[in-house]
Write a protein that holds these residues in place. Structure first.
Motif, PDB file in Angstrom:
ATOM      1  N   GLY A 197      33.653  30.200  48.546  1.00  0.00           N
ATOM      2  CA  GLY A 197      33.746  31.248  47.535  1.00  0.00           C
ATOM      3  C   GLY A 197      34.807  32.205  47.611  1.00  0.00           C
ATOM      4  O   GLY A 197      34.937  33.226  46.987  1.00  0.00           O
ATOM      5  N   GLU A 198      35.683  31.858  48.619  1.00  0.00           N
ATOM      6  CA  GLU A 198      36.914  32.953  48.779  1.00  0.00           C
ATOM      7  C   GLU A 198      37.974  32.476  47.877  1.00  0.00           C
ATOM      8  O   GLU A 198      38.093  31.376  47.348  1.00  0.00           O
ATOM      9  CB  GLU A 198      37.295  32.850  50.219  1.00  0.00           C
ATOM     10  N   ILE A 199      38.983  33.613  47.936  1.00  0.00           N
ATOM     11  CA  ILE A 199      40.409  33.411  47.093  1.00  0.00           C
ATOM     12  C   ILE A 199      41.452  32.821  47.540  1.00  0.00           C
ATOM     13  O   ILE A 199      41.526  33.267  48.991  1.00  0.00           O
ATOM     14  CB  ILE A 199      40.522  34.783  46.271  1.00  0.00           C
ATOM     15  N   SER A 223      34.057  29.746  40.129  1.00  0.00           N
ATOM     16  CA  SER A 223      34.016  31.405  39.995  1.00  0.00           C
ATOM     17  C   SER A 223      35.281  32.067  40.628  1.00  0.00           C
ATOM     18  O   SER A 223      35.506  33.096  40.240  1.00  0.00           O
ATOM     19  CB  SER A 223      32.497  31.872  40.636  1.00  0.00           C
ATOM     20  N   ASN A 224      35.695  31.429  41.557  1.00  0.00           N
ATOM     21  CA  ASN A 224      36.972  32.045  42.196  1.00  0.00           C
ATOM     22  C   ASN A 224      38.309  31.390  41.535  1.00  0.00           C
ATOM     23  O   ASN A 224      39.442  31.768  42.285  1.00  0.00           O
ATOM     24  CB  ASN A 224      36.897  31.850  43.687  1.00  0.00           C
ATOM     25  N   ASN A 225      38.249  30.554  40.558  1.00  0.00           N
ATOM     26  CA  ASN A 225      39.582  30.017  40.152  1.00  0.00           C
ATOM     27  C   ASN A 225      40.558  30.969  39.371  1.00  0.00           C
ATOM     28  O   ASN A 225      41.638  30.910  39.576  1.00  0.00           O
ATOM     29  CB  ASN A 225      39.183  28.967  39.241  1.00  0.00           C
ATOM     30  N   ALA A 226      39.783  32.012  38.555  1.00  0.00           N
ATOM     31  CA  ALA A 226      40.561  32.984  37.990  1.00  0.00           C
ATOM     32  C   ALA A 226      41.315  33.792  38.977  1.00  0.00           C
ATOM     33  O   ALA A 226      42.507  34.169  38.697  1.00  0.00           O
ATOM     34  CB  ALA A 226      40.036  33.512  36.989  1.00  0.00           C
ATOM     35  N   ALA A 227      40.777  34.448  39.928  1.00  0.00           N
ATOM     36  CA  ALA A 227      41.267  35.258  40.897  1.00  0.00           C
ATOM     37  C   ALA A 227      42.471  34.543  41.839  1.00  0.00           C
ATOM     38  O   ALA A 227      43.571  35.105  42.141  1.00  0.00           O
ATOM     39  CB  ALA A 227      40.187  35.856  41.691  1.00  0.00           C
TER      40      ALA A 227
END
Length: 393
Positions: free
Chosen positions: A255-257, A214-218
């Motif tokens: 879950g952090e960027i 869920s954080n890959n794109a960001a």
């Protein structure tokens, strides 16, 4: 950093539009103040501190050295925090060092720049004295530059023992804060010293390609910005790769960027007694520090002008504004730890007054009982008086 393989992806297919991130001369002016002398001196001093294994005097001496560095740049004792921890299988007490610089617009959202200072077997001058040297130089250059987002410079221990320090920080601080600590980005710098005798003209920029997805794109978007900043504010070329086995991974799992820097020409001396300055390229390390400085100015949204007012000089702020039940006074880099705080209403009446001793970096004041409207917040200490307008609603 335990990284045996880098998948280096040519950026031919990843050219980013120049109008997405514009060159900012004020950022370049700061990045150009990076000092080769400082980088080389930091590497030399770090190497001289010895093998920085858990439970050793060398690890504690390195922590003390780091604190003295930050204080010499103008950071105050209030801005420095030590976080101690132990872990199963070892009785040694390890410590993370966190230096906080409060933002002017988003004080509760952080850009973290981090790297580990422990080593295994040898002195770890490249892995990770090189990252330490770069982070210190970024901290020196940003000390008196107001930024919209808060910054945390973090020096982790326990990385070589399995990311112990960063895992403890995520568990006890990031997730232990109510509400959970808000992180805009984690920028990790690990092993960026280059290889002596080789042409070291490229830095690898790392993005999240793992789980959770869920954080890959960001992460990819932020890493693209890191690439652009590197090419705008340093002479280095860039390669794109994946994040792996360093302190940012505990944040990624949370879950952090994340994003990061890692040398493209990989040393063969990692985790050996020959991980020494003589086998590195300190000029490359200096160029990496330039790139990291430009990137942090961008990520934290640094001011392009400096005010001469006391509040700007010391990077003080009052937040939130407007406020409802509580306001917070951020001392910034103000060197005193005692002051009088007052709140004055529109008629000139002092409606709140409190003397603060042994002041923390950020001090809260209850205002929920006051009438809604415009007030003047005042901080006085010796000959210094700083005022800020604030609205209660």
């Amino acid at each position: 950093m335990k990284k045996n393989l880098l998948v280096l992806i040519s950026l031919v297919g990843f050219q980013f539009a120049s109008n997405a991130q514009s060159f900012i001369q004020a950022y370049a002016n700061i990045a150009n103040q990076c000092s080769q002398t400082n980088i080389t001196n930091s590497l030399t001093e770090f190497e001289g501190l010895g093998v920085k294994r858990r439970g050793t005097a060398a690890l504690q001496n390195t922590l003390d050295w780091l604190k003295s560095k930050y204080l010499s740049y103008g950071y105050t004792a209030n801005q420095l925090q030590e976080f101690s921890y132990t872990y199963s299988g070892s009785s040694a007490v390890c410590k993370n060092l966190v230096v906080t610089k409060i933002g002017t617009t988003y004080p509760n959202t952080y850009v973290i720049i981090c790297g580990h200072y422990d080593s295994i077997v040898g002195t770890g001058t490249n892995d990770n004295g090189s990252g330490v040297a770069a982070i210190l130089e970024v901290a020196r250059l940003l000390q008196n530059v107001p930024t919209e987002y808060s910054i945390r410079f973090i020096n982790f221990s326990g990385e070589e023992d399995g990311l112990r320090g960063s895992q403890n920080y995520v568990n006890t601080v990031v997730n232990g804060t109510t509400p959970k600590m808000s992180i805009r980005l984690v920028f990790n710098i690990d092993q960026v010293g280059g290889v002596a005798g080789e042409i070291n003209d490229t830095i690898t920029c790392e993005r999240d390609t793992g789980s959770p997805t869920s954080n890959n794109a960001a992460s990819n978007a932020m890493t693209q910005q890191l690439i652009t900043c590197t090419e705008l504010y340093s002479p280095l070329n860039t390669n794109l790769s994946y994040a792996y086995a360093s302190d940012y991974m505990t944040f990624e799992d949370n879950g952090e960027i994340i994003t990061g820097f890692y040398e493209t020409n990989e040393t063969t001396h990692r985790h050996t007694a020959t991980d020494l300055l003589v086998n590195m390229d300190p000029v490359y390390n200096y160029k990496v520090a330039q790139a990291a400085t430009g990137a942090m100015l961008h990520f934290a949204v640094a001011s392009t002008t400096l005010s001469t007012s006391s509040a700007q000089e010391y990077q003080m702020s009052v937040f939130p504004n407007p406020a409802t039940n509580e306001i917070y006074w951020n001392l910034g880099t103000f060197p005193k730890n005692e002051y009088q705080f007052s709140l004055i209403d529109s008629t000139g009446k002092v409606v709140l007054s409190q003397v603060v001793t042994d002041a923390p970096l950020v001090k809260g004041f209850a205002v929920g009982h006051l009438a809604r409207g415009m007030y003047m917040a005042v901080m006085e200490s010796d000959s210094t008086r700083v005022t800020r307008k604030i609205v209660l609603e």
